[in-house]
Design a protein around this motif. Structure first.
Motif, short mmCIF file in Angstrom:
data_model
loop_
_atom_site.label_atom_id
_atom_site.label_comp_id
_atom_site.label_asym_id
_atom_site.label_seq_id
_atom_site.Cartn_x
_atom_site.Cartn_y
_atom_site.Cartn_z
N TYR A 121 0.85 -1.19 0.00
CA TYR A 121 0.00 0.00 0.00
C TYR A 121 0.89 1.25 0.00
O TYR A 121 1.85 1.32 0.76
CB TYR A 121 -0.91 -0.02 1.24
CG TYR A 121 -1.76 1.23 1.38
CD1 TYR A 121 -2.51 1.71 0.31
CD2 TYR A 121 -1.83 1.92 2.59
CE1 TYR A 121 -3.28 2.84 0.43
CE2 TYR A 121 -2.61 3.06 2.73
CZ TYR A 121 -3.33 3.52 1.64
OH TYR A 121 -4.10 4.67 1.76
N THR A 122 0.56 2.19 -0.86
CA THR A 122 1.39 3.40 -1.00
C THR A 122 0.62 4.61 -0.49
O THR A 122 -0.04 5.31 -1.25
CB THR A 122 1.79 3.63 -2.47
OG1 THR A 122 0.59 3.58 -3.26
CG2 THR A 122 2.74 2.57 -2.95
N TYR A 131 4.83 9.67 10.28
CA TYR A 131 6.14 9.27 10.82
C TYR A 131 6.01 8.56 12.17
O TYR A 131 6.83 7.71 12.50
CB TYR A 131 7.08 10.48 10.89
CG TYR A 131 7.61 10.84 9.52
CD1 TYR A 131 8.44 9.97 8.82
CD2 TYR A 131 7.25 12.03 8.89
CE1 TYR A 131 8.90 10.27 7.55
CE2 TYR A 131 7.70 12.33 7.62
CZ TYR A 131 8.52 11.45 6.95
OH TYR A 131 8.97 11.74 5.69
N ASP A 185 14.93 -2.91 2.22
CA ASP A 185 14.23 -1.83 1.51
C ASP A 185 13.17 -2.37 0.55
O ASP A 185 12.22 -1.67 0.23
CB ASP A 185 15.23 -0.91 0.80
CG ASP A 185 16.18 -1.66 -0.10
OD1 ASP A 185 16.05 -2.90 -0.22
OD2 ASP A 185 17.07 -1.02 -0.69
N PHE A 201 6.99 -0.12 1.38
CA PHE A 201 6.38 0.52 0.21
C PHE A 201 7.23 1.62 -0.39
O PHE A 201 7.17 1.86 -1.59
CB PHE A 201 4.98 1.06 0.57
CG PHE A 201 4.96 2.16 1.59
CD1 PHE A 201 4.84 1.89 2.94
CD2 PHE A 201 5.05 3.49 1.20
CE1 PHE A 201 4.80 2.91 3.88
CE2 PHE A 201 5.01 4.52 2.13
CZ PHE A 201 4.89 4.23 3.49
N MET A 202 8.03 2.32 0.39
CA MET A 202 8.78 3.44 -0.18
C MET A 202 10.22 3.07 -0.51
O MET A 202 11.01 3.91 -0.90
CB MET A 202 8.73 4.67 0.73
CG MET A 202 9.75 4.72 1.84
SD MET A 202 9.55 3.39 3.02
CE MET A 202 8.31 4.12 4.06
N GLY A 203 10.55 1.78 -0.38
CA GLY A 203 11.86 1.31 -0.82
C GLY A 203 13.01 1.64 0.10
O GLY A 203 14.15 1.76 -0.34
N LYS A 204 12.70 1.81 1.39
CA LYS A 204 13.75 2.05 2.38
C LYS A 204 13.76 0.91 3.39
O LYS A 204 12.71 0.29 3.63
CB LYS A 204 13.53 3.38 3.09
CG LYS A 204 13.67 4.60 2.18
CD LYS A 204 13.44 5.89 2.94
CE LYS A 204 13.57 7.10 1.99
NZ LYS A 204 13.32 8.37 2.67
N GLU A 220 14.83 8.01 10.03
CA GLU A 220 14.19 9.19 9.44
C GLU A 220 12.98 9.63 10.26
O GLU A 220 12.78 10.83 10.51
CB GLU A 220 13.76 8.89 7.99
CG GLU A 220 13.16 10.09 7.29
CD GLU A 220 12.66 9.77 5.88
OE1 GLU A 220 13.12 8.77 5.29
OE2 GLU A 220 11.80 10.52 5.39
#
Lengths: 398, 591
Positions: free
Chosen positions: B124-125, B139, B154, B158-161, B169
């Protein structure tokens, strides 16, 4: 005087040739078009709410079919592409910052952090792909290491909002930035910005562009689109000051671009097209499409008559894209915040003779209802329920 | 002799020991008894969860979590959870609810659902949003889920981290947000509509964060938000000016979502009194009820101690501006290095009412409430408020990135009331508000170019006992007297005015503004009742006795204090909030 039978025949032949050309698979392999959608058309989706159906779309058949590359539910304002040793890399400028994909959208990685949001445009230095510039609603940023670290670069700017950023293809130290306060230049890779507000003596090469009033628009503000069509020719769209034609007269060693004012109207986007030869080129050597809240317009540039022609009355055209069809005609795409993507093909038959642009525009008037001169126009809508923010095209080597 | 003395001593010491034990036992019993009646006791938490789990279930993580937590009707709960996970939508609201359920239900949650939740966070994005509460939820949720799955790569997010990068972060952002808020002022301040989107995520973070330093900071931040709310609290109503209200709570403080939380945290009975209606309105309170957090007594006292009237000065930040930086106020163009306009908030609180305001201008889009008079009542619509219904593309372009003219064209789809001439929420750049304790002057200098060139003031009608008295011949020179329960309010329109009927009361419409005077002293009432008044040199003057009510900037702007009142003190930049109430002091030191 009515054209003769021979003329009509040759016009038909040209039309058939154009269709044959458009249908040629090899052409589709070479041209790839990207559409950036910020949301579907649900009410208010562009203002803080979810934006399902948004993201990046790709077409390999000149806009007839589109494939969603992702993300879904991300406001995608713009994109850029760069060739690397590993293949082609896509960059999306989104509400979440910058996303990068090295596999044509199968996977995406966010390469910015919490500091960067509402990225309106992204420009990757094609000579050094680790160098990426972004224009955000909160100011411009730059990375020199492919997104590992980002630096804010606001020196010289009076306010935060930026909408467009472009790297000069002939000089990668030269960056142009469209901000809410107007157009800004940097010859130091964005370390320092200077407002473009000076006049230079017009270059002789641009003398045909004789706008009746050579006065600078009173407010070159809210620059929403910048495009470079050659080493010398730049266009900028200004929300309050109309279109600016910018001549970066490198040949005459004028480092500061020259602005020739257009007319005061709201323009959100601008795109240009130049052809090397062909019928179209005989009439005009460039054409510009201006897009804005009230519709879009075609501006012939270079034939001495720059009065705009009504092109399409689809409202809220946020972006446009003009592409030559070899030497025969043109295809134009309009990206609307109300109606998705509209593709308009301008047939060669409409361009064969030197037209009186004001009386016989050969162009469709609105929603495909009226086609001047009958043949020569094709108009279709694609991705109709998307709010399209930008359209970009790239030549892709098979 | 010595022996006898020793025996006597031993007997005495035994008796003393027994007495001590008895005293300790009595104290313990008293504490237990008292605790059950305190807010957030185990009993009151159970009551809230029971109530929420009895409401007909809908697609809501808090409702599902309450059922799984209690083991009540779990089949229905898992069916709803299936829907919530298979059709994820709602962005950071989905994230925060999902994280809350994951942690609050803990081992009670079936393992296969834990795995499904993990899978959701891969595909889910969600949109991060664009407001302060959005970022806190985004956050805050990521911090908790990265903590839950610390070793994911990563490619699993969903955000590749990776989990580590996400945790770092998120921690960095949350630290930054806390520091900015406690040093420079909150951006989305005192919101009856969105305030609970701060309280609930902070309750989750304070409860479940493992990092001791961060956990402590979240606990303090939760207290900070509650203390700020408590100082503006009057028997369930959130008083004063607000950064963001809704159409409903702009004209009815008891319609605000945050009242559920006020009732839960500040009511001595733990919210039992109005539990039925409130918990159904805002079921997210279940997340707070599933944590061990207890609102400190001093904050409850601040919310309820209205024995003495007090003034409170506070300094906030406007929402970050994107464009038109000099347009937020027609008389002030100042902003900080990150483009926040300053907000000078002032409240005068008594046991009967609170008159509160900020200086005017547009510091939040669409939903601002610049001043209000809230009176102490359990009845709905216990408020007098006013505004110039300002509508412009400039306001929208100031805070949202899309084309300003397009936003104005489309805003009716999202916020239908925005373009209405009869709306009751929103700021105006032409608005200038001055207040000194119980007197408020709202002045508007409206140019001809504006779409709506009027100023409205709302006075609620019955069920309040209200009446008005007209004085004088010139309609521009009279006082209107309203009796609202036991409160007497005098209103002086600064220009000729008209009466308009409104759904909840009377709408007074003028072109210039109003003076609002709450419970004036007898001498002024006598002058108001018997004399004519006129406006001269920034003062209202009576024609006979020359009684004067000064206007203009009667209170200095406090640039150096984030909070300054008998209850709360926080010097700008200090990162320290000190609470005082009933002889008790509590310090939140974020340094």
């Amino acid at each position: 005087m009515r054209p003769g039978i021979g003329y009509q025949r040759s016009r038909m032949v040209a039309t058939i040739l154009l269709f044959a050309y458009l249908a040629t698979p090899s052409y589709a392999q070479h041209l790839r078009i990207f559409a950036c959608a910020i949301s579907n058309d649900s009410a208010g989706a562009s203002m803080g709410a979810s934006s399902n159906g948004s993201g990046l779309y790709q077409s390999d058949d000149t806009g007839k079919t589109w494939r969603h590359l992702g993300w879904d539910n991300i406001k995608c304002y713009s994109m850029d592409m760069v060739q690397s040793s590993n293949g082609r890399i896509l960059y999306e400028a989104t509400g979440l910052g910058i996303l990068r994909s090295t596999d044509y959208g199968a996977h995406w990685k966010q390469i910015t952090d919490w500091r960067i949001s509402e990225a309106m445009d992204v420009a990757v230095n094609q000579k050094n792909p680790n160098e990426i510039y972004i224009a955000t609603a909160h100011g411009p940023w730059r990375t020199k290491d492919g997104g590992k670290t980002w630096d804010k670069c606001r020196n010289g700017l009076p306010g935060p909002f930026c909408s467009r950023i472009v790297i000069d293809s002939s000089d990668d130290t030269h960056i142009l930035l469209g901000s809410n306060e107007g157009l800004y230049n940097s010859y130091s890779k964005s370390k320092q910005w200077t407002k473009i507000d000076k006049w230079n003596v017009p270059d002789s090469s641009i003398s045909p562009l004789s706008f009746e009033e050579m006065t600078i628009a009173p407010f070159h503000s809210s620059i929403n689109g910048i495009t470079q069509r050659s080493r010398q020719l730049w266009f900028a769209a200004s929300e309050q000051g109309g279109m600016d034609v910018i001549f970066d007269s490198l040949r005459n060693k004028h480092r500061l671009p020259l602005l020739i004012s257009g007319y005061p109207m709201a323009i959100w986007s601008i795109s240009g097209m130049e052809t090397e030869h062909g019928y179209y080129d005989r009439a005009i050597n460039s054409m510009v499409i201006e897009a804005g809240p009230s519709g879009s317009m075609l501006i012939p540039v270079g034939n001495g008559d720059q009065r705009p022609l009504s092109f399409d009355t689809v409202k809220n055209v946020a972006t446009s894209l003009a592409l030559p069809y070899a030497d025969s005609g043109a295809v134009a795409f309009l990206g609307s915040l109300d109606s998705g993507i509209i593709r308009i093909t301008i047939m060669p038959s409409a361009l064969r003779r030197k037209p009186d642009w004001q009386k016989s525009p050969y162009l469709i008037s609105s929603y495909g209802a009226t086609a001047y001169n009958g043949r020569g126009i094709e108009r279709k809508e694609y991705l109709p329920h998307r709010q399209i923010w930008t359209l970009k095209s790239f030549l892709v080597t098979p | 002799m010595i022996f006898m003395i020793n025996v006597t001593n031993m007997m005495h010491s035994r008796t003393r020991r027994i007495s001590r034990i008895l005293i300790m036992l009595i104290i313990l019993i008293i504490q237990i008894t008292v605790q059950t009646t305190f807010a957030q006791s185990r009993e009151s938490k159970g009551r809230i969860l029971n109530q929420i789990s009895s409401v007909p279930i809908r697609n809501d993580f808090a409702m599902v979590a309450a059922r799984i937590y209690l083991g009540k009707d779990t089949a229905a709960a898992y069916r709803q959870l299936d829907t919530l996970l298979s059709r994820a939508y709602g962005d950071m609201f989905w994230m925060y609810g999902c994280a809350g359920l994951y942690y609050a239900t803990g081992d009670r949650l079936r393992p296969e659902y834990k795995a499904r939740i993990c899978e959701c966070w891969k595909h889910y994005t969600p949109y991060r949003g664009d407001t302060e509460n959005h970022f806190l939820m985004y956050y805050g949720s990521l911090l908790l889920m990265a903590q839950a799955w610390p070793d994911l790569l990563d490619t699993d997010w969903f955000m590749g981290k990776s989990s580590k990068d996400i945790y770092d972060e998120s921690k960095e952002y949350l630290d930054h947000w806390i520091d900015e808020t406690v040093r420079n002022g909150q951006e989305e301040w005192d919101s009856p509509r969105y305030g609970y989107y701060y309280i609930t995520p902070l309750a989750l973070l304070a409860e479940y964060t493992k990092d001791k330093r961060m956990k402590h900071r979240f606990e303090m931040m939760l207290e900070y938000e509650l203390a700020s709310y408590a100082a503006d609290y009057l028997n369930g109503s959130y008083c004063g000016a607000h950064s963001r209200v809704s159409d409903e709570c702009a004209i009815d403080p008891h319609a605000a979502e945050i009242e559920t939380y006020g009732n839960y945290f500040f009511d001595e009975s733990g919210g039992a009194a109005r539990l039925d209606t409130l918990s159904a309105k805002c079921p997210d309170i279940a997340f707070a009820a599933m944590t061990s957090f207890q609102c400190p007594k001093i904050i409850r006292n601040i919310a309820n101690d209205r024995d003495s009237a007090y003034e409170q000065f506070s300094l906030k930040r406007g929402r970050q501006m994107l464009r038109y930086l000099d347009k937020w106020s027609s008389t002030d163009s100042s902003y900080d290095s990150e483009y926040h306009a300053p907000v000078y908030k002032y409240d005068y609180m008594t046991k009967d009412y609170c008159l509160g305001s900020m200086q005017g201008g547009i510091i939040q889009p669409i939903q601002q409430q610049s001043w209000s008079l809230v009176f102490n009542s359990d009845k709905h619509h216990n408020i007098i408020t006013g505004l110039n219904p300002y509508v412009s593309a400039t306001e929208l372009g100031m805070f949202f990135p899309e084309y300003p003219s397009f936003q104005l064209e489309k805003i009716s789809g999202t916020k239908a009331s925005y373009t209405s001439e009869n709306k009751w929420e929103g700021g105006s750049p032409y608005e200038h508000i001055y207040q000194d304790k119980n007197v408020l002057v709202a002045l508007y200098d409206l140019p001809d170019s504006e779409k709506y060139r009027h100023v409205d003031l709302l006075v609620p009608c019955p069920p309040f006992r209200s009446a008005f008295i007209r004085q004088g011949k010139n309609p521009g020179q009279l006082w209107l007297n309203f009796s609202l329960d036991s409160l007497h309010v005098y209103i002086y329109p600064l220009d000729s005015f008209e009466w308009l009927r409104d759904t909840t009361g009377v709408r007074l419409r003028t072109l210039v503004g109003f003076v609002v005077y709450c419970d004036p002293p007898d001498s002024v009432i006598r002058a108001i009742d018997s004399e004519h008044w006129y406006f001269e040199d920034d003062a209202l003057v009576s024609n006979r006795t020359q009684t004067t009510i000064p206007m203009g900037e009667t209170k200095p702007k406090r640039n150096d204090w984030l909070f300054h009142s008998p209850f709360l003190e926080s010097k700008k930049g200090s990162g320290i909030l000190t609470m005082h109430c009933k002889g008790e002091t509590r310090v939140l030191d974020f340094n």
